[in-house]
Design an enzyme around this catalytic site. Structure first.
Site, PDB file in Angstrom:
ATOM      1  N   GLY A 399       0.825  -1.209   0.000  1.00 46.28           N
ATOM      2  CA  GLY A 399       0.000   0.000   0.000  1.00 46.28           C
ATOM      3  C   GLY A 399       0.857   1.254   0.000  1.00 46.28           C
ATOM      4  N   ARG A 427      -7.809  -2.381  -1.439  1.00 46.91           N
ATOM      5  CA  ARG A 427      -7.605  -1.313  -0.454  1.00 46.91           C
ATOM      6  C   ARG A 427      -8.005   0.060  -1.001  1.00 46.91           C
ATOM      7  NH1 ARG A 427      -2.091  -2.165   2.554  1.00 46.91           N
ATOM      8  NH2 ARG A 427      -3.067  -0.595   3.885  1.00 46.91           N
ATOM      9  N   SER A 472      -3.143   9.655   8.380  1.00 45.27           N
ATOM     10  CA  SER A 472      -2.468   8.719   7.478  1.00 45.27           C
ATOM     11  C   SER A 472      -1.183   9.316   6.943  1.00 45.27           C
ATOM     12  CB  SER A 472      -3.380   8.359   6.304  1.00 45.27           C
ATOM     13  OG  SER A 472      -2.608   7.731   5.295  1.00 45.27           O
ATOM     14  N   GLN A 474       0.622   7.909   4.800  1.00 47.06           N
ATOM     15  CA  GLN A 474       0.703   7.640   3.364  1.00 47.06           C
ATOM     16  C   GLN A 474       0.023   8.755   2.575  1.00 47.06           C
ATOM     17  OE1 GLN A 474      -0.845   3.665   2.837  1.00 47.06           O
ATOM     18  NE2 GLN A 474       0.974   2.731   3.743  1.00 47.06           N
ATOM     19  N   ASP A 620       0.632  -0.011  13.167  1.00 48.26           N
ATOM     20  CA  ASP A 620       0.959  -1.335  12.620  1.00 48.26           C
ATOM     21  C   ASP A 620       1.223  -2.375  13.714  1.00 48.26           C
ATOM     22  OD1 ASP A 620       0.724  -0.381  10.059  1.00 48.26           O
ATOM     23  OD2 ASP A 620       2.859   0.103   9.867  1.00 48.26           O
ATOM     24  N   LYS A 647      -6.324  -2.270   6.512  1.00 48.87           N
ATOM     25  CA  LYS A 647      -4.900  -2.587   6.301  1.00 48.87           C
ATOM     26  C   LYS A 647      -4.804  -3.808   5.375  1.00 48.87           C
ATOM     27  CE  LYS A 647      -3.181   0.713   8.769  1.00 48.87           C
ATOM     28  NZ  LYS A 647      -2.412   1.781   8.131  1.00 48.87           N
ATOM     29  N   ARG A 651      -7.731  -6.043  10.224  1.00 45.00           N
ATOM     30  CA  ARG A 651      -6.924  -6.593  11.321  1.00 45.00           C
ATOM     31  C   ARG A 651      -7.712  -6.787  12.604  1.00 45.00           C
ATOM     32  NH1 ARG A 651      -1.151  -3.657   9.859  1.00 45.00           N
ATOM     33  NH2 ARG A 651      -0.557  -5.276   8.370  1.00 45.00           N
ATOM     34  N   ARG A 697       1.503  -9.247   9.386  1.00 43.72           N
ATOM     35  CA  ARG A 697       1.557  -8.932  10.821  1.00 43.72           C
ATOM     36  C   ARG A 697       0.637  -9.838  11.641  1.00 43.72           C
ATOM     37  NH1 ARG A 697       5.104  -4.863  10.460  1.00 43.72           N
ATOM     38  NH2 ARG A 697       4.728  -3.270   8.877  1.00 43.72           N
TER      39      ARG A 697
HETATM   40  C1  S3P Z   1       3.009   3.837   6.333  1.00 44.11           C
HETATM   41  C2  S3P Z   1       1.926   4.445   6.912  1.00 44.11           C
HETATM   42  C3  S3P Z   1       0.872   3.707   7.609  1.00 44.11           C
HETATM   43  C4  S3P Z   1       1.306   2.294   7.959  1.00 44.11           C
HETATM   44  C5  S3P Z   1       1.983   1.612   6.827  1.00 44.11           C
HETATM   45  C6  S3P Z   1       3.217   2.384   6.383  1.00 44.11           C
HETATM   46  C7  S3P Z   1       3.991   4.654   5.646  1.00 44.11           C
HETATM   47  O1  S3P Z   1      -0.259   3.604   6.776  1.00 44.11           O
HETATM   48  O2  S3P Z   1       0.208   1.530   8.377  1.00 44.11           O
HETATM   49  O3  S3P Z   1       2.391   0.307   7.182  1.00 44.11           O
HETATM   50  O4  S3P Z   1       5.116   4.165   5.348  1.00 44.11           O
HETATM   51  O5  S3P Z   1       3.706   5.832   5.376  1.00 44.11           O
HETATM   52  P1  S3P Z   1      -1.426   4.755   6.754  1.00 44.11           P
HETATM   53  O6  S3P Z   1      -0.847   5.974   6.181  1.00 44.11           O
HETATM   54  O7  S3P Z   1      -2.497   4.152   5.877  1.00 44.11           O
HETATM   55  O8  S3P Z   1      -1.846   4.881   8.169  1.00 44.11           O
END
Ligand code: S3P
Length: 744
Positions: A399, A427, A472, A474, A620, A647, A651, A697
C-alpha cells in the site's frame, strides 16, 4: 471429461512426436498409438523402444480408415507441414481431430486454410514449449511435457469438442495448457525462443570462423557454454522455424540490433552509466524471471503456500538485529531516484514491499545497484528524469508503494498504471486520488476507489492546503511528494501526528520543509541533492520480539539499532503503560532519525484503556499488542482505530477470529476491540489453527502467541511475512521460539 482417444496417429517421430506418443501410451490415454515416419530406421526404433503400438510406412495406409474418436498429431518440421496436410486432406474424415506441434503457428494456419479452402473445425493448432538440443526418437522422453506449457491457438472455426480433446491429451501427458492468438504466439516465441536460437548459432559461427578458433574454444568456458547450448539444436528444424516466422523474428531482431548499436556507442564513449544501467536492469529482470520459474516468487504469488507450526512454550533472549525499516526503505528509493547524484543506502529492507518500490523505479529507468546485504546505490535521475515504464507498475502487497507513488506520478509527463495483488486491489485509494485531483491530477480508479490506478501524464499540478480527513502518513506523504512538482506551496494538516519520515528525509535531501505542529508545507520546483541513508531496524518488526519478551517469563532480549522516531513509538508507550520493562540504550541520531538499542525483560502486564492519541503512533503494532493484552491481567480496550479495518487485512476481525479460536475472550467493535486478559502465570492460549488472512503482521503475531500456548498453534497462509520481514522464522528461532515452516 472428454472420451478416451481411440487411435492416436503421430506423424513424425522426432523428439516431440515420439515423446508424446510414448507418454500417451504409458499413461493409457488412447486405445492405440500409431506412429508414422519417413525413416524406416525411426520406425524400427519406435517399435523396439515401446514408443508406439504399431507403425505405418505411408500415412495414406491409415488416414482413410480413421473416424470419430481418432486424432492425428502432425509432428514434422514446420516447413514439411504443408506436404503432410496435402496428403491428409483428401483422405481424412471431418470427424478426426487434427493438431500439430510446430513452433510457428501463422504459417501452419495459412497452409491449412490454403489446402482446405477454409479452416476446418477439426483443426486445433498447438505448440508444446518443451524440447531440448537433443532430437529424434533416440531422445524420447515420456516426462518431457510434465509441468511444461502447451500453447493452443484455436481459431473461431475450431470445434469445441476437438479443442477439448486436444487439451485433454496434453493435460494427460502432464502439460499446462494455455490458449492464445496465433499472432501473439508467433510474436512471443520469436522473442523468447526463435531469436535466442538465431543468436546462439550466430555467435558460435562467428567464433568458429575466426582463424584462431582452436585456441578460442579451448578457453571457452561458462559464458560461451551457457549462451550457446542451444546452438547444438536441430539445424533443419530451426531453419524452418526462422523462415516460417520471418516477420516476427525480423521485428525483434531490429530492436535487438538497435540495442546492440547503442551499447557499442556506450563502450566507445566509455559511458559507464549507460552500461551499468542496462546491466543492472537486465540482471534484475533475469533474476526476477528465474525466481518466477522456480516459484520462489519475488512479487509473484508462490506456488506453495507456507504455514507456520509453533511449538508451545519457551522464552526469548539474546541480542538481535531486526531488518530495516520498511517506511524509510521505500522513501530512500523514491527520493534517491529523484535526486541529483548518487545516493547510498545501508540497512535497506530486502522485503517484497520495498523491493516492489525499487523495481518500479528501475522500470522507470533509474539505475539502482543492489540490494546486497542491505546496501543499495541509487543513481538519481533528477526530479524530472523518470521515464515511462513499458507496462503497468506492479506493486505486489504494498500500500505504501502505491499511495506514495501515486503522488509522484501524478505530475510526470507520461501516463502510468499502478496495480497490485489481491489484497492491495481491495484497499482504498480514493484517499489519495481525491487530494491529487484537487491539485489538478487526472486519476482513474476501479469502482469503489480501488486499484488499479490509472494516472494521466502531462498535468501541471497546483499547490493546495490539504487537511487530512484521517491520520495517514501515506496520504500526507502522497500530497507532499506531489507538491514537489506543483506550482507554489503545498501544505498538509493532519488530525493527529503520524510518522514523519517523508518530511525528515526530504530535509535530508536538502529540500526545505516547513513544519509547524500538525502542518507540513513545501514549495514545488526545487531539486533534491543525493545523500547517504542509514536505515535503522524497523520498530514494527521489532514489536514481535518486544511482545514476545513481555509475555514470556524469563525473557531478556536486546534489539539493536531500532528506529525510535517519536511518531513510531506508540508500541513502547503502550507496553510501558501495561507494565512492561523496557529500556532504551545507546540512543543516537542517524541521518535525521533517532535510534536506540531496545532492551526488554519479562514483567507481568496489566490491561489498560489505550489512549487514542497513541493509535496512529502504533498503527501497525496492534495485532501484536492484542496478543500482549490477552496475556495481561484484566481488560484492555482499544478505540479510535477503525483504520485497522483497511490494512492488508481487516486486522480487527482477523485477530478477533484467531484469538477466539485460541480461547481468548475478545469482542471486536467498529473502531477497536475489547480483550479480556488471562492469568498472569501459565498458558493463555489453547492450541489450534488460525488464519493470517495473507497478512504478514497477523501471521507473526500468532507466532509469538505460541510462547504462552498450551498446544501447538498452526498459522495458515504466512507467505506474506516476506513483504516486511524476510528471515522472520530463522531470527525467531534464534531468539528462542520454535517455529517450523510447512509448505503445501
Ligand atoms: C506507512 C503508513 C501507515 C502504515 C503503513 C506504512 C507509511 O499507513 O500503516 O504500514 O510508510 O507511510 P497509513 O498511512 O495508511 O496509516
Amino acid at each position: 471429461m472428454p472420451q478416451k482417444i481411440n487411435r492416436l496417429v503421430v506423424i513424425g517421430l522426432g523428439l516431440i512426436g515420439s515423446s508424446l506418443a510414448k507418454a500417451a501410451r504409458d499413461r493409457d490415454l488412447c486405445n492405440e498409438v500409431i506412429g508414422s515416419s519417413r525413416s524406416p530406421e525411426t520406425l524400427i526404433k519406435a517399435m523396439s523402444g515401446g514408443v508406439v503400438d504399431r507403425v505405418v510406412d505411408q500415412i495414406e495406409d491409415i488416414a482413410s480408415e480413421l473416424g470419430e474418436g481418432d486424432m492425428v498429431v502432425i509432428g514434422v518440421p514446420t516447413l514439411t507441414v504443408p506436404t503432410i496436410v496435402r496428403q491428409l486432406q483428401p483422405l481424412l474424415a471431418d470427424t478426426v481431430t487434427i493438431t500439430d506441434v510446430a513452433s510457428v503457428k501463422g504459417s501452419v494456419v495459412d497452409t491449412v486454410a490454403g489446402i482446405y479452402g477454409k479452416i476446418p473445425s477439426q483443426f486445433v493448432p498447438g505448440h508444446p514449449i518443451a524440447g531440448s538440443e537433443k532430437s529424434g526418437v533416440d531422445a524420447v522422453n515420456p516426462t518431457l511435457f510434465d509441468d511444461h506449457r502447451v500453447i493452443l491457438t484455436p481459431l473461431p472455426e475450431t470445434g469445441a469438442a476437438h479443442l477439448a480433446k486436444v487439451q485433454s491429451l496434453w493435460q494427460g501427458v502432464g502439460a499446462v495448457v494455455t490458449d492464445m492468438s496465433v499472432t501473439d504466439h508467433d510474436e512471443i516465441l520469436a522473442a523468447t525462443s526463435h531469436l535466442p536460437h538465431l543468436l546462439a548459432y550466430a555467435l558460435v559461427d562467428t567464433l568458429s570462423n575466426m582463424r584462431e578458433n582452436q585456441e578460442i574454444f579451448r578457453y571457452a568456458a561458462g559464458g560461451f557454454r551457457d549462451f550457446t547450448r542451444i546452438a547444438a539444436s536441430d539445424p533443419l528444424m530451426w531453419h524452418d522455424i526462422i523462415i516460417a516466422n520471418d516477420k516476427a523474428v525480423l521485428s525483434v531482431l531490429d530492436q535487438l540490433t538497435d540495442h546492440i548499436q547503442s551499447l557499442k556507442q556506450a563502450i566507445v564513449a566509455s559511458d559507464s552509466e549507460k552500461l551499468l544501467g542496462v546491466f543492472t536492469r537486465a540482471s534484475e529482470a533475469r533474476n526476477h524471471f528465474t525466481k518466477m520459474l522456480e516459484n520462489k516468487a519475488y512479487l509473484e504469488p508462490m506456488k506453495q503456500t507456507i504455514d507456520y507450526r509453533v511449538t508451545p512454550g519457551g522464552k526469548v533472549s539474546g541480542e538481535i538485529r531486526i531488518p530495516g525499516d520498511k517506511s524509510i526503505s521505500h522513501r530512500s528509493i523514491m527520493l534517491g531516484s529523484l535526486a541529483q547524484g548518487v545516493t547510498e543506502v545501508t540497512g535497506f529492507l530486502e522485503g517484497e514491499d520495498s523491493l516492489a518500490t525499487l523495481q518500479a523505479f528501475r522500470d522507470m529507468g533509474v539505475v539502482i545497484e543492489g540490494p546486497i546485504d542491505g546496501r543499495v546505490v541509487i543513481h538519481g535521475v533528477g526530479i524530472n528524469g523518470l521515464k515511462a515504464p513499458a507496462g503497468p507498475l506492479y506493486l505486489g502487497n504494498s500500500g505504501t508503494s502505491m499511495r506514495l507513488l501515486s503522488g509522484l506520478l501524478a505530475a510526470q509527463s507520461f501516463d502510468v498504471e499502478l496495480t497490485g495483488d489481491a489484497s492491495l486491489s481491495k484497499r482504498p485509494m480514493e484517499r489519495v486520488a481525491e487530494p491529487l485531483r484537487k491539485m489538478g491530477a487526472v486519476i482513474e480508479t476501479e469502482e469503489g476507489g480501488r486499484p488499479p490506478l490509472r494516472i494521466k501524464g502531462g498535468r501541471q499540478l497546483r499547490g493546495i492546503d490539504y487537511t487530512l480527513p484521517m491520520a495517514s502518513a501515506q496520504v500526507k506523504s502522497c500530497v507532499l511528494l506531489a507538491g514537489l512538482y506543483a506550482d507554489g506551496k503545498t501544505s498538509t494538516t493532519e488530525p493527529a501526528p503520524t510518522r514523519d519520515h517523508t518530511e525528515r528525509m526530504l530535509s535530508g535531501f536538502g529540500y526545505q520543509v516547513d513544519r509547524q505542529g500538525a502542518m507540513a508545507a513545501l514549495i514545488g520546483g526545487a531539486e533534491l541533492a543525493a545523500t547517504t541513508i542509514d536505515v535503522p531496524a524497523d520498530i514494527s518488526s521489532a514489536t514481535f520480539y518486544m511482545v514476545a519478551a513481555a509475555i514470556a517469563p524469563g525473557s531478556d532480549i536486546t534489539l539493536l539499532h531500532v528506529g525510535i522516531n517519536p511518531t513510531r513509538i506508540g508500541v513502547i508507550n503502550i507496553l510501558q503503560m501495561m507494565g512492561a520493562d523496557i529500556q532504551l540504550l545507546n540512543q543516537a541520531e542517524v541521518g535525521g532519525e533517532p535510534v536506540a538499542d531496545i532492551r526488554i525483560r519479562y514483567a507481568p502486564l496489566h490491561g489498560i484503556n489505550i489512549p487514542e492519541d497513541q493509535v496512529p503512533l502504533a498503527i501497525d503494532e496492534f495485532p501484536a499488542l492484542f496478543v500482549a493484552a490477552a496475556c495481561a491481567e484484566g481488560q484492555t480496550v482499544l478505540t479510535g482505530a477503525e483504520e485497522l479495518r483497511v490494512k492488508e487485512s481487516d486486522r480487527i476481525q482477523a485477530m478477533a477470529y484467531g484469538l477466539q479460536t485460541l480461547g481468548v475472550d475478545v469482542e471486536p467493535t467498529p473502531d477497536g476491540i475489547v480483550i479480556q486478559g488471562g492469568a498472569v502465570q501459565g498458558n493463555i492460549f489453547g492450541g489450534g489453527t488460525v488464519d493470517s488472512e495473507d497478512d504478514h503482521r497477523i501471521a507473526m503475531s500468532f507466532a509469538i502467541a505460541g510462547l504462552r500456548a498450551k498446544d501447538s498453534i498452526v498459522i495458515k497462509n504466512c507467505n506474506n511475512v516476506a513483504t516486511s520481514f524476510p528471515g522472520f522464522v530463522a531470527l525467531a528461532n534464534q531468539a528462542g521460539l520454535k517455529i517450523v515452516e510447512e509448505k503445501r
